[in-house]
Design an enzyme around this catalytic site. Structure first.
Site, PDB file in Angstrom:
ATOM      1  N   ASP A  17      -6.603  -0.952   6.949  1.00 34.05           N
ATOM      2  CA  ASP A  17      -5.985  -0.147   6.257  1.00 34.05           C
ATOM      3  C   ASP A  17      -5.093   0.881   7.319  1.00 34.05           C
ATOM      4  O   ASP A  17      -5.435   1.654   8.096  1.00 34.05           O
ATOM      5  CB  ASP A  17      -6.664   1.100   5.474  1.00 34.05           C
ATOM      6  CG  ASP A  17      -5.843   1.966   4.332  1.00 34.05           C
ATOM      7  OD1 ASP A  17      -4.607   2.017   4.939  1.00 34.05           O
ATOM      8  OD2 ASP A  17      -6.394   2.673   3.747  1.00 34.05           O
ATOM      9  N   ILE A  18      -3.722   0.498   7.193  1.00 34.26           N
ATOM     10  CA  ILE A  18      -2.675   1.208   8.174  1.00 34.26           C
ATOM     11  C   ILE A  18      -2.873   2.785   8.150  1.00 34.26           C
ATOM     12  O   ILE A  18      -2.679   3.244   9.094  1.00 34.26           O
ATOM     13  CB  ILE A  18      -1.247   0.746   8.018  1.00 34.26           C
ATOM     14  CG1 ILE A  18      -0.632   1.040   9.319  1.00 34.26           C
ATOM     15  CG2 ILE A  18      -0.565   1.266   6.765  1.00 34.26           C
ATOM     16  CD1 ILE A  18       0.829   0.208   9.326  1.00 34.26           C
ATOM     17  N   ASN A  31      10.892   1.540  -0.144  1.00 37.19           N
ATOM     18  CA  ASN A  31      12.029   0.950  -0.851  1.00 37.19           C
ATOM     19  C   ASN A  31      13.321   1.965  -0.544  1.00 37.19           C
ATOM     20  O   ASN A  31      13.153   3.252  -0.051  1.00 37.19           O
ATOM     21  CB  ASN A  31      11.907   0.730  -2.265  1.00 37.19           C
ATOM     22  CG  ASN A  31      11.448   2.028  -2.982  1.00 37.19           C
ATOM     23  OD1 ASN A  31      12.328   2.939  -3.074  1.00 37.19           O
ATOM     24  ND2 ASN A  31      10.122   2.073  -3.564  1.00 37.19           N
ATOM     25  N   GLY A  39       1.721  -0.205  -3.429  1.00 31.95           N
ATOM     26  CA  GLY A  39       1.451  -1.008  -2.084  1.00 31.95           C
ATOM     27  C   GLY A  39       1.129   0.123  -0.950  1.00 31.95           C
ATOM     28  O   GLY A  39       0.693   0.958  -1.119  1.00 31.95           O
ATOM     29  N   ASP A  41       3.309   1.913   0.935  1.00 30.89           N
ATOM     30  CA  ASP A  41       4.208   3.075   0.494  1.00 30.89           C
ATOM     31  C   ASP A  41       3.327   4.008  -0.224  1.00 30.89           C
ATOM     32  O   ASP A  41       3.258   5.170   0.270  1.00 30.89           O
ATOM     33  CB  ASP A  41       5.499   2.583   0.018  1.00 30.89           C
ATOM     34  CG  ASP A  41       6.508   3.530  -0.297  1.00 30.89           C
ATOM     35  OD1 ASP A  41       6.601   4.696   0.580  1.00 30.89           O
ATOM     36  OD2 ASP A  41       7.458   3.370  -0.773  1.00 30.89           O
ATOM     37  N   SER A 130       7.606  -6.448   3.651  1.00 30.09           N
ATOM     38  CA  SER A 130       8.114  -7.313   2.805  1.00 30.09           C
ATOM     39  C   SER A 130       7.293  -8.430   1.955  1.00 30.09           C
ATOM     40  O   SER A 130       7.656  -9.255   1.059  1.00 30.09           O
ATOM     41  CB  SER A 130       9.350  -8.154   3.192  1.00 30.09           C
ATOM     42  OG  SER A 130      10.492  -7.231   3.127  1.00 30.09           O
ATOM     43  N   THR A 131       5.785  -8.437   2.550  1.00 34.20           N
ATOM     44  CA  THR A 131       5.055  -9.662   2.164  1.00 34.20           C
ATOM     45  C   THR A 131       4.166  -9.280   0.952  1.00 34.20           C
ATOM     46  O   THR A 131       3.496 -10.027   0.427  1.00 34.20           O
ATOM     47  CB  THR A 131       4.249  -9.884   3.308  1.00 34.20           C
ATOM     48  OG1 THR A 131       3.218  -8.764   3.552  1.00 34.20           O
ATOM     49  CG2 THR A 131       4.875 -10.262   4.506  1.00 34.20           C
ATOM     50  N   TYR A 134       7.637  -7.317  -2.036  1.00 37.23           N
ATOM     51  CA  TYR A 134       9.048  -8.078  -2.148  1.00 37.23           C
ATOM     52  C   TYR A 134       8.920  -9.789  -1.872  1.00 37.23           C
ATOM     53  O   TYR A 134       9.995 -10.133  -1.646  1.00 37.23           O
ATOM     54  CB  TYR A 134       9.594  -7.420  -0.932  1.00 37.23           C
ATOM     55  CG  TYR A 134      10.150  -6.070  -1.212  1.00 37.23           C
ATOM     56  CD1 TYR A 134      10.285  -5.845  -2.475  1.00 37.23           C
ATOM     57  CD2 TYR A 134      11.093  -5.454  -0.178  1.00 37.23           C
ATOM     58  CE1 TYR A 134      10.929  -4.332  -2.847  1.00 37.23           C
ATOM     59  CE2 TYR A 134      11.555  -4.122  -0.799  1.00 37.23           C
ATOM     60  CZ  TYR A 134      11.373  -3.556  -1.952  1.00 37.23           C
ATOM     61  OH  TYR A 134      12.121  -2.341  -2.155  1.00 37.23           O
TER      62      TYR A 134
HETATM   63  N1  AR6 Z   1      -2.572  -0.931   5.078  1.00 41.23           N
HETATM   64  C1  AR6 Z   1      -1.961  -2.082   5.227  1.00 41.23           C
HETATM   65  N2  AR6 Z   1      -1.241  -2.827   4.778  1.00 41.23           N
HETATM   66  C2  AR6 Z   1      -1.258  -2.830   3.399  1.00 41.23           C
HETATM   67  C3  AR6 Z   1      -1.673  -1.461   2.731  1.00 41.23           C
HETATM   68  C4  AR6 Z   1      -2.492  -0.607   3.495  1.00 41.23           C
HETATM   69  N3  AR6 Z   1      -3.124   0.483   3.139  1.00 41.23           N
HETATM   70  N4  AR6 Z   1      -1.669  -1.733   1.438  1.00 41.23           N
HETATM   71  C5  AR6 Z   1      -0.630  -2.769   1.172  1.00 41.23           C
HETATM   72  N5  AR6 Z   1      -0.786  -3.519   2.219  1.00 41.23           N
HETATM   73  P1  AR6 Z   1       3.855  -4.023  -0.145  1.00 41.23           P
HETATM   74  P2  AR6 Z   1       6.725  -4.738   0.602  1.00 41.23           P
HETATM   75  C6  AR6 Z   1       0.150  -4.708   2.750  1.00 41.23           C
HETATM   76  O1  AR6 Z   1       4.122  -4.552  -1.291  1.00 41.23           O
HETATM   77  O2  AR6 Z   1       6.344  -6.298   0.121  1.00 41.23           O
HETATM   78  C7  AR6 Z   1       6.222  -0.625  -2.549  1.00 41.23           C
HETATM   79  O3  AR6 Z   1       6.101  -0.272  -3.968  1.00 41.23           O
HETATM   80  C8  AR6 Z   1       0.171  -5.744   1.484  1.00 41.23           C
HETATM   81  O4  AR6 Z   1      -0.972  -6.686   1.439  1.00 41.23           O
HETATM   82  O5  AR6 Z   1       3.247  -2.624   0.264  1.00 41.23           O
HETATM   83  O6  AR6 Z   1       7.518  -4.351   1.556  1.00 41.23           O
HETATM   84  C9  AR6 Z   1       7.665  -0.109  -1.944  1.00 41.23           C
HETATM   85  O7  AR6 Z   1       7.994   1.076  -2.566  1.00 41.23           O
HETATM   86  C10 AR6 Z   1       1.240  -6.475   2.101  1.00 41.23           C
HETATM   87  O8  AR6 Z   1       0.752  -7.717   3.010  1.00 41.23           O
HETATM   88  O9  AR6 Z   1       5.499  -3.802   0.464  1.00 41.23           O
HETATM   89  C11 AR6 Z   1       8.605  -0.809  -2.231  1.00 41.23           C
HETATM   90  O10 AR6 Z   1       9.060  -0.937  -3.556  1.00 41.23           O
HETATM   91  C12 AR6 Z   1       2.179  -5.539   2.970  1.00 41.23           C
HETATM   92  O11 AR6 Z   1       1.382  -4.409   3.000  1.00 41.23           O
HETATM   93  C13 AR6 Z   1       7.909  -2.390  -2.314  1.00 41.23           C
HETATM   94  O12 AR6 Z   1       6.586  -2.096  -2.433  1.00 41.23           O
HETATM   95  C14 AR6 Z   1       3.497  -5.219   2.314  1.00 41.23           C
HETATM   96  O13 AR6 Z   1       3.245  -5.315   1.054  1.00 41.23           O
HETATM   97  C15 AR6 Z   1       8.059  -2.971  -0.864  1.00 41.23           C
HETATM   98  O14 AR6 Z   1       7.475  -4.127  -0.910  1.00 41.23           O
END
Ligand code: AR6
Length: 186
Positions: A17-18, A31, A39, A41, A130-131, A134
């Site tokens: 967890d980051i 975003n 996610g 964020d 983005s993974t 997005y």
């Molecule tokens: N620690 C590390 N990685 C994580 C964590 C965490 N606590 N939680 C999720 N991930 P995403 P995006 C990973 O959806 O695709 C948001 O609503 C997850 O498994 O967080 O860039 C924003 O507000 C994935 O591999 O970001 C935007 O609207 C990675 O983080 C939108 O999502 C990115 O997933 C951005 O989408």
């Protein structure tokens, strides 16, 4: 955990967890609104507390009134997080790969690295931007992330204050993809 030396710098790949990272800064996959989301964020704002959102709102009122464009990065403090700073960047939404997604994703990584350097930071942790929501395929995104950091240290290692970059993968399967990619790239 995988540990790689790039000149004087080191690259770590971990599963976790980051928001738990103790690096000087962590990167948020935000975003354009900068006002929070799901996610990673959502996790950062929940754990870091309301001061991060207040700083993001201020950035929206001053620097980026129409929102932060994809590929750009801004910095706030880390609130209650272990990390002193959060670098917020907006990744590209995946639309099949022929819509500049790669260029924008590379700019997310480079702008985040440069912003950390401009604040004289030593260590920085990235999620897989983005993974998630997005939709960027993990293998394509991971290849760009690793190559961009490798190229950054090959060309900037004398100038940058960064000494450590950590890639934090949330799921076991994403971590395994990065482990496999790193063998091919380094
Ligand atoms: N620690 C590390 N990685 C994580 C964590 C965490 N606590 N939680 C999720 N991930 P995403 P995006 C990973 O959806 O695709 C948001 O609503 C997850 O498994 O967080 O860039 C924003 O507000 C994935 O591999 O970001 C935007 O609207 C990675 O983080 C939108 O999502 C990115 O997933 C951005 O989408």
């Amino acid at each position: 955990m995988t540990n790689i030396a790039i000149g004087n710098a080191k690259l770590n790949i971990v599963q976790g967890d980051i928001t738990e990272q103790g690096t000087d800064a962590i990167v948020n996959a935000a975003n354009s609104s900068l006002l929070g989301g799901g996610g990673v964020d959502g996790a950062i704002h929940r754990k870091g507390g309301p001061s991060i959102l207040s700083e993001c709102e201020r950035i929206r009122r001053t620097l980026w009134r129409d929102g932060l464009p994809a590929g750009e990065a801004v910095i706030t403090s880390g609130g209650r997080l272990k990390a002193r700073y959060v670098i917020h960047t907006v990744g590209p939404v995946w639309h099949g790969g022929n819509n500049n997604e790669a260029e924008v994703l590379i700019r997310c990584y480079l702008n985040s690295l440069e912003l950390a350097n401009s604040k004289s930071l030593n260590s920085l942790a990235f999620p897989a931007i983005s993974t998630g929501a997005y939709g960027y395929p993990i293998r394509n995104a991971g290849t760009l992330a690793l190559k961009t950091v490798k190229d950054y240290f090959s060309s900037k290692y004398k100038e940058t204050t960064l000494k450590e970059v950590v890639f934090v993968l949330y799921t076991r399967s994403d971590f395994e993809v990065y482990e496999e990619l790193v063998k091919a790239i380094f």
